[in-house]
Design a protein around this motif. Structure first.
Motif, PDB file in Angstrom:
ATOM      1  N   ALA A 105      48.480 -25.216 -47.598  1.00  0.00           N
ATOM      2  CA  ALA A 105      49.253 -26.252 -48.294  1.00  0.00           C
ATOM      3  C   ALA A 105      48.471 -26.827 -49.462  1.00  0.00           C
ATOM      4  O   ALA A 105      49.050 -27.239 -50.469  1.00  0.00           O
ATOM      5  CB  ALA A 105      49.643 -27.363 -47.317  1.00  0.00           C
ATOM      6  N   TRP A 106      47.157 -26.830 -49.347  1.00  0.00           N
ATOM      7  CA  TRP A 106      46.309 -27.375 -50.413  1.00  0.00           C
ATOM      8  C   TRP A 106      46.361 -26.537 -51.691  1.00  0.00           C
ATOM      9  O   TRP A 106      45.988 -26.999 -52.759  1.00  0.00           O
ATOM     10  CB  TRP A 106      44.867 -27.488 -49.926  1.00  0.00           C
ATOM     11  N   MET A 107      46.835 -25.292 -51.599  1.00  0.00           N
ATOM     12  CA  MET A 107      46.954 -24.442 -52.774  1.00  0.00           C
ATOM     13  C   MET A 107      48.386 -24.357 -53.278  1.00  0.00           C
ATOM     14  O   MET A 107      48.675 -23.628 -54.212  1.00  0.00           O
ATOM     15  CB  MET A 107      46.443 -23.024 -52.480  1.00  0.00           C
ATOM     16  N   ARG A 108      49.283 -25.096 -52.657  1.00  0.00           N
ATOM     17  CA  ARG A 108      50.688 -25.041 -53.052  1.00  0.00           C
ATOM     18  C   ARG A 108      50.843 -25.462 -54.509  1.00  0.00           C
ATOM     19  O   ARG A 108      50.323 -26.473 -54.940  1.00  0.00           O
ATOM     20  CB  ARG A 108      51.524 -25.964 -52.163  1.00  0.00           C
ATOM     21  N   GLY A 109      51.540 -24.629 -55.261  1.00  0.00           N
ATOM     22  CA  GLY A 109      51.747 -24.919 -56.665  1.00  0.00           C
ATOM     23  C   GLY A 109      50.587 -24.537 -57.550  1.00  0.00           C
ATOM     24  O   GLY A 109      50.580 -24.806 -58.743  1.00  0.00           O
ATOM     25  N   HIS A 110      49.587 -23.847 -56.953  1.00  0.00           N
ATOM     26  CA  HIS A 110      48.418 -23.462 -57.746  1.00  0.00           C
ATOM     27  C   HIS A 110      48.190 -21.961 -57.695  1.00  0.00           C
ATOM     28  O   HIS A 110      47.062 -21.491 -57.754  1.00  0.00           O
ATOM     29  CB  HIS A 110      47.172 -24.189 -57.231  1.00  0.00           C
ATOM     30  N   GLY A 111      49.274 -21.195 -57.538  1.00  0.00           N
ATOM     31  CA  GLY A 111      49.158 -19.752 -57.628  1.00  0.00           C
ATOM     32  C   GLY A 111      49.123 -19.036 -56.295  1.00  0.00           C
ATOM     33  O   GLY A 111      49.112 -17.816 -56.255  1.00  0.00           O
ATOM     34  N   HIS A 112      49.034 -19.759 -55.157  1.00  0.00           N
ATOM     35  CA  HIS A 112      49.020 -19.077 -53.874  1.00  0.00           C
ATOM     36  C   HIS A 112      50.319 -18.305 -53.669  1.00  0.00           C
ATOM     37  O   HIS A 112      51.403 -18.802 -53.871  1.00  0.00           O
ATOM     38  CB  HIS A 112      48.847 -20.065 -52.724  1.00  0.00           C
TER      39      HIS A 112
END
Length: 212
Positions: A105-112
């Motif tokens: 969830a911490w990478m959501r919206g950052h290319g994951h």
């Protein structure tokens, strides 16, 4: 008189919003908050490393070739120690080791998801499935060595993706330094394991990393 008062109120409100956002992100004393990239990375990478250690123990129990045994030993020691550091950070930051937030969830919206198109939402990249772990546990001889290398290459690729994701989101020194070490060391081991596979007449699974 109302307009200056309104401006002052709006300015105060803006500062308050920024303060609340900073608290949620970094928590007390400038430490990362519960939903911060640093906390998510520490939690997910601790789980990710735990599986790598488990797979390394599985292959060592089969008494593989010396070069595979040495690799597995290094993975166990390195990733077990790093896992201890991740959990130590969470304790230092006064955060729980688990959370209701889905994995990554911490990478959501950052290319994951761009590099792991087959992974379902909330699944850490590179993780072996329960079926694959069972297959590794049952395999013997050269078949076990090949499967271990294939699974661990993909697992390391997932670790590299997670570490590179953190580097885009954090400037916290100890976390950034660890992520850089993971990218460097696991990229080197991916090359080593690819060479070991070639010696056994096998190839890695299709890469989950986005071509650079």
């Amino acid at each position: 008189m109302e307009k200056p008062a309104r401006k002052s109120f709006l300015a105060f409100g803006g500062v308050l919003v920024l303060a609340v956002a900073a608290f949620l992100l970094f928590g007390r004393g400038g430490t990362p908050g519960d939903t911060s990239p640093e906390a998510g990375f520490a939690r997910d990478m601790a789980t990710h490393h735990a599986q790598a250690v488990d797979m390394a123990f599985k292959i060592r129990d089969k008494r593989p070739a010396a070069e595979i045994d040495s690799l597995a030993f290094d993975i166990i020691n390195t990733q077990a120690n790093q896992r201890g550091m991740f959990l130590g950070w969470l304790q230092q930051w006064e955060l729980t080791q688990s959370t209701d937030q889905p994995a990554m969830a911490w990478m959501r919206g950052h290319g994951h998801g761009e590099a792991t198109q087959e992974a379902a939402p909330g699944v850490m990249p590179g993780m072996a499935s329960p079926q694959e772990l069972t297959k590794l546990g049952r395999a013997q001889g050269k078949d076990a060595e090949v499967l271990f290398l294939q699974l661990m290459i993909r697992h390391h690729e997932g670790g590299v993706e997670m570490a590179e994701g953190l580097l885009k989101l954090s400037t916290r020194a100890e976390v950034v330094n660890m992520a850089q070490k993971i990218v460097s060391s696991q990229s080197g081991e991916i090359k080593l394991m690819t060479d070991l596979l070639e010696k056994r007449g096998a190839r890695p699974y299709p890469s989950i990393l986005t071509p650079r």
